[in-house]
Design a protein around this motif. Structure first.
Motif, short mmCIF file in Angstrom:
data_model
loop_
_atom_site.label_atom_id
_atom_site.label_comp_id
_atom_site.label_asym_id
_atom_site.label_seq_id
_atom_site.Cartn_x
_atom_site.Cartn_y
_atom_site.Cartn_z
N UNK A 1 43.34 0.99 2.19
CA UNK A 1 43.15 1.56 3.53
C UNK A 1 44.40 2.26 4.03
N UNK A 2 45.57 1.70 3.73
CA UNK A 2 46.83 2.31 4.14
C UNK A 2 47.15 3.52 3.27
N UNK A 3 47.08 3.32 1.94
CA UNK A 3 47.46 4.39 1.02
C UNK A 3 46.52 5.57 1.03
N UNK A 4 45.23 5.30 0.93
CA UNK A 4 44.26 6.40 0.87
C UNK A 4 44.20 7.17 2.18
N UNK A 5 44.31 6.46 3.30
CA UNK A 5 44.30 7.15 4.59
C UNK A 5 45.51 8.08 4.70
N UNK A 6 46.67 7.59 4.30
CA UNK A 6 47.87 8.43 4.36
C UNK A 6 47.73 9.62 3.43
N UNK A 7 47.18 9.38 2.23
CA UNK A 7 47.00 10.47 1.28
C UNK A 7 46.03 11.53 1.77
N UNK A 8 45.15 11.15 2.69
CA UNK A 8 44.17 12.08 3.24
C UNK A 8 44.59 12.60 4.62
N UNK A 9 45.83 12.31 5.03
CA UNK A 9 46.34 12.75 6.34
C UNK A 9 45.54 12.17 7.51
N UNK A 10 45.15 10.92 7.37
CA UNK A 10 44.42 10.25 8.45
C UNK A 10 45.22 9.04 8.92
N UNK A 11 45.68 9.04 10.17
CA UNK A 11 46.36 7.86 10.70
C UNK A 11 45.32 6.82 11.11
N UNK A 12 45.54 5.58 10.76
CA UNK A 12 44.58 4.54 11.14
C UNK A 12 44.70 4.20 12.62
N UNK A 13 45.90 4.38 13.17
CA UNK A 13 46.09 4.29 14.62
C UNK A 13 46.77 5.57 15.06
#
Length: 263
Positions: free
Chosen positions: A123-135
């Motif tokens: 969730x942390x790595x893939x979101x960052x790799x897709x330019x999506x901040x979780x917060x």
């Protein structure tokens, strides 16, 4: 002379990109006598092991388990009892849907020394790799990691009714096969149908692919694009940040192209 007792390092390999492994985890791989590894572990990381280190594959794919969890337990016990340093290498983080806790309990029960080495979870790595901040300030102050896959002996249903309205961002693991029902459940329990959704396939790797849509249409988009595991589902307004970043990037590229033509 007493027998030398081995130990087990329960290690997170990170979300896919081998460069995202921690320094401590890499040292464990390089020092291991035996590596018991999962399906999502990069081959590049296995090349870091000593040539004489034994490699034991125990990968699990949806609906297909190469080795049962009980067999993995027995393997860890057997190898550690021989006095070896065993690395149990898992994709992501061993304590986030990785059964690392179960393995630690088993080893403790049998008197085997162990350590847990965290890794960057999907969730942390893939979101960052897709330019999506979780917060994101003003948009999301909370996120939850949820698995859509449950063991046969787990009779507690996933509380989509609570998750729909209590958490800003949902990072859903192992949910591709249930994507349509997940989206329907979230809408049924009050999440707006226009809520943006991102699907990240093979996150952080060279094969990464990102699909976006809403709770209304993302299931159809996934079918049309033939989305495959491993893939992470992100539900929430934070997905719009990626869209903003992509728009800004396209604008910058257009301006650069225009300047080159003029020049």
């Amino acid at each position: 002379m007493s027998q030398v007792q081995g130990m087990v390092s329960i290690v997170g390999a990170g979300p896919g990109d081998p460069e995202l492994i921690t320094v401590k985890a890499l040292k464990c791989i390089q020092q291991a006598d035996v590596i018991v590894y999962d399906r999502l572990v990069s081959e590049e990381l296995l090349l870091e092991a000593r040539p004489e280190a034994r490699r034991i594959y125990c990968g699990k794919a949806p609906g297909l388990h190469h080795m049962s969890q009980q067999a993995i337990h027995r393997t860890l016990l057997q190898q550690a009892t021989l006095g070896l340093h065993v690395v149990r290498l898992k994709g992501g983080d061993p304590l986030v849907f990785g059964r690392g806790g179960e393995e630690a309990l088993f080893l403790e029960q049998h008197g085997i020394r162990y350590e847990i080495v965290p890794g960057v979870t999907a969730s942390i790595g893939a979101a960052a790799g897709a330019d999506i901040p979780l917060t994101h300030r003003g948009i999301a102050t909370s996120f939850a990691c949820v698995t859509a896959s449950q063991s046969a002996d787990n009779t507690n249903p996933i509380r989509w009714d609570l998750l729909a309205g209590s958490v800003d961002t949902l990072a859903i693991y192992m949910g591709v096969s249930q994507l349509d029902s997940i989206c329907s459940a979230l809408v049924q329990h009050g999440r707006a149908a226009c809520t943006p959704v991102a699907l990240i396939e093979n996150g952080t790797t060279t094969a990464q692919r990102v699909l976006t849509g809403t709770l209304t249409d993302i299931a159809a988009i996934a079918v049309q694009a033939e989305l495959r595991n491993p893939a992470l589902i992100i539900v929430g307004e934070v997905v719009r940040v990626r869209e903003q970043l992509m728009a800004m990037r396209r604008q910058a590229e257009m301006q650069m192209g225009l300047q080159e033509r003029i020049g």
